[in-house]
Scaffold this motif. Structure first.
Motif, PDB file in Angstrom:
ATOM      1  N   HIS A  25       1.928 -22.525   4.662  1.00  0.00           N
ATOM      2  CA  HIS A  25       1.908 -23.947   4.316  1.00  0.00           C
ATOM      3  C   HIS A  25       3.037 -24.292   3.167  1.00  0.00           C
ATOM      4  CE1 HIS A  25      -2.508 -23.106   5.705  1.00  0.00           C
ATOM      5  NE2 HIS A  25      -1.916 -24.238   6.525  1.00  0.00           N
ATOM      6  N   GLU A  26       3.785 -24.996   3.605  1.00  0.00           N
ATOM      7  CA  GLU A  26       5.069 -25.534   2.731  1.00  0.00           C
ATOM      8  C   GLU A  26       5.310 -27.194   2.784  1.00  0.00           C
ATOM      9  OE1 GLU A  26       7.918 -21.498   2.964  1.00  0.00           O
ATOM     10  OE2 GLU A  26       8.492 -23.375   3.994  1.00  0.00           O
ATOM     11  N   GLU A  27       5.977 -27.514   1.983  1.00  0.00           N
ATOM     12  CA  GLU A  27       6.296 -28.892   2.244  1.00  0.00           C
ATOM     13  C   GLU A  27       7.292 -28.923   3.549  1.00  0.00           C
ATOM     14  OE1 GLU A  27       5.527 -31.676   0.690  1.00  0.00           O
ATOM     15  OE2 GLU A  27       4.110 -30.638  -0.739  1.00  0.00           O
TER      16      GLU A  27
ATOM     17  N   GLY B 235       4.082 -17.655  11.458  1.00  0.00           N
ATOM     18  CA  GLY B 235       3.745 -18.391  12.500  1.00  0.00           C
ATOM     19  C   GLY B 235       2.618 -19.180  12.349  1.00  0.00           C
ATOM     20  N   ASP B 236       2.374 -20.168  13.209  1.00  0.00           N
ATOM     21  CA  ASP B 236       1.022 -20.831  13.078  1.00  0.00           C
ATOM     22  C   ASP B 236       0.833 -21.866  14.271  1.00  0.00           C
ATOM     23  OD1 ASP B 236      -1.582 -21.882  12.069  1.00  0.00           O
ATOM     24  OD2 ASP B 236      -0.390 -23.310  10.624  1.00  0.00           O
ATOM     25  N   ALA B 237      -0.229 -21.687  14.811  1.00  0.00           N
ATOM     26  CA  ALA B 237      -0.363 -22.462  16.186  1.00  0.00           C
ATOM     27  C   ALA B 237      -1.932 -22.510  16.651  1.00  0.00           C
ATOM     28  CB  ALA B 237       0.355 -21.869  17.238  1.00  0.00           C
ATOM     29  N   ALA B 238      -2.491 -23.344  17.342  1.00  0.00           N
ATOM     30  CA  ALA B 238      -3.742 -23.444  17.628  1.00  0.00           C
ATOM     31  C   ALA B 238      -3.899 -24.111  19.134  1.00  0.00           C
ATOM     32  CB  ALA B 238      -4.535 -24.672  16.945  1.00  0.00           C
TER      33      ALA B 238
ATOM     34  N   GLY C 194       4.956 -28.272   6.581  1.00  0.00           N
ATOM     35  CA  GLY C 194       6.372 -27.100   6.582  1.00  0.00           C
ATOM     36  C   GLY C 194       5.675 -25.816   6.617  1.00  0.00           C
ATOM     37  N   ILE C 195       6.625 -24.575   7.338  1.00  0.00           N
ATOM     38  CA  ILE C 195       6.234 -23.467   7.219  1.00  0.00           C
ATOM     39  C   ILE C 195       7.328 -22.611   7.099  1.00  0.00           C
ATOM     40  CG2 ILE C 195       6.295 -23.519   9.985  1.00  0.00           C
ATOM     41  CD1 ILE C 195       4.245 -21.524  10.048  1.00  0.00           C
TER      42      ILE C 195
ATOM     43  N   LEU D  81      -4.266 -13.791   4.086  1.00  0.00           N
ATOM     44  CA  LEU D  81      -3.771 -14.179   2.973  1.00  0.00           C
ATOM     45  C   LEU D  81      -4.083 -15.040   2.202  1.00  0.00           C
ATOM     46  CD1 LEU D  81      -0.017 -12.880   4.027  1.00  0.00           C
ATOM     47  CD2 LEU D  81      -1.841 -11.411   3.112  1.00  0.00           C
ATOM     48  N   GLU D  82      -4.918 -16.005   2.880  1.00  0.00           N
ATOM     49  CA  GLU D  82      -5.538 -16.906   2.434  1.00  0.00           C
ATOM     50  C   GLU D  82      -6.850 -16.509   1.372  1.00  0.00           C
ATOM     51  OE1 GLU D  82      -4.555 -20.626   2.281  1.00  0.00           O
ATOM     52  OE2 GLU D  82      -2.967 -19.892   3.332  1.00  0.00           O
TER      53      GLU D  82
END
Length: 276
Positions: free
Chosen positions: A185-187, A108-111, A179-180, A63-64
């Motif tokens: 990507h959020e504040e 969700g976001d992780a690495a 933030g998420i 979506l980016e």
């Protein structure tokens, strides 16, 4: 600085963030089971996408604007935002995989970073494995601090203190956590080092992605000609670890860990609590 009330999610919204977190974790679990020398980074991208789809989600990285893959795959001197393709992984490589899922409008976001075995270069493997271990442990130091912090930027203090205690490592300052929620990507910004501002209050409803990026050399980076891949100026190796974490009325829950962060937080005497 005054932060918006909308920075904090409701209990119902926090519950909706559990599923995309688990889908993200599933994608990284699948990559971790498969990654090996001789594979292409595009193969890993396919494996991650299949896991997210099987969990009922879809890739939020796609979506980016201008990005067309499920993961970012960053190898050796590449820190973040590496584009999967025909590159074949070699013995001794350190590869960082960043992944994210969206499900029912929540993210969700992780690495994680992986060091591939190379019996011909044990010293290189050991150095890179320690880099990855230090980066991962700094992430858990930050998560543990979040569990007791009054303000968010205490997290960066814990991360920086741990990394500097482990040796002469560089901490990236140009790329930080976030933030998420409805958006990936959020504040607010989540720093991996000390800053003067306190940041927002840590209270129920805060959801953040903490993601330290650590290098063997200096922290200076550049963006490669593809317009995405961030690499170290000095060509030295990098590692990247990330989790999305929710603060709720009963404690914290690591959304992108299948156990909610129980194993990672156990050494700190912290037991994460599921979101009710």
């Amino acid at each position: 600085m005054v932060f918006k009330r909308s920075l904090y999610k409701s209990p119902a919204q926090l519950r909706l963030m559990v599923a995309p977190g688990l889908a993200t974790a599933a994608s990284l679990d699948a990559v971790q089971s498969a990654v090996a020398a001789g594979m292409s980074t595009l193969e890993l991208d396919t494996i991650a996408e299949q896991a997210i789809l099987a969990a009922g989600g879809s890739s939020n990285f796609k979506l980016e604007q201008g990005y067309h893959h499920t993961i970012c795959s960053s190898v050796n001197d590449e820190v973040v935002h590496g584009i999967p393709g025909g590159r074949i992984l070699q013995p001794g490589d350190i590869v960082s995989i960043d992944s994210g899922a969206i499900l029912d409008g929540w993210n969700g976001d992780a690495a994680r970073s992986f060091v591939l075995p190379d019996p011909t270069r044990p010293e290189v493997v050991a150095e890179r494995q320690k880099l990855s271990d230090v980066t991962e442990q700094s992430l858990w130091q930050g998560i543990a601090r979040l569990a007791s912090a009054n303000h968010l930027n205490e997290v960066g203090e814990a991360i920086e203190d741990y990394i500097l205690s482990q040796g002469e490592y560089g901490i990236l300052t140009d790329y930080i956590g976030h933030g998420i929620g409805r958006r990936m990507h959020e504040e607010p910004p989540v720093f991996n080092y000390r800053v003067r501002a306190k940041g927002p209050e840590v209270k129920p409803g805060l959801v953040v992605a903490i993601e330290p990026m650590v290098v063997l050399g200096g922290p200076d980076t550049y963006v490669k000609d593809d317009g995405w891949t961030v690499a170290t100026e000095d060509g030295k190796a990098a590692a990247h670890w990330e989790h999305s974490i929710a603060v709720h009325k009963d404690g914290i829950w690591v959304l992108t860990a299948t156990d909610g962060g129980a194993a990672g937080l156990a050494p700190f005497g912290i037991t994460p609590t599921p979101i009710a």
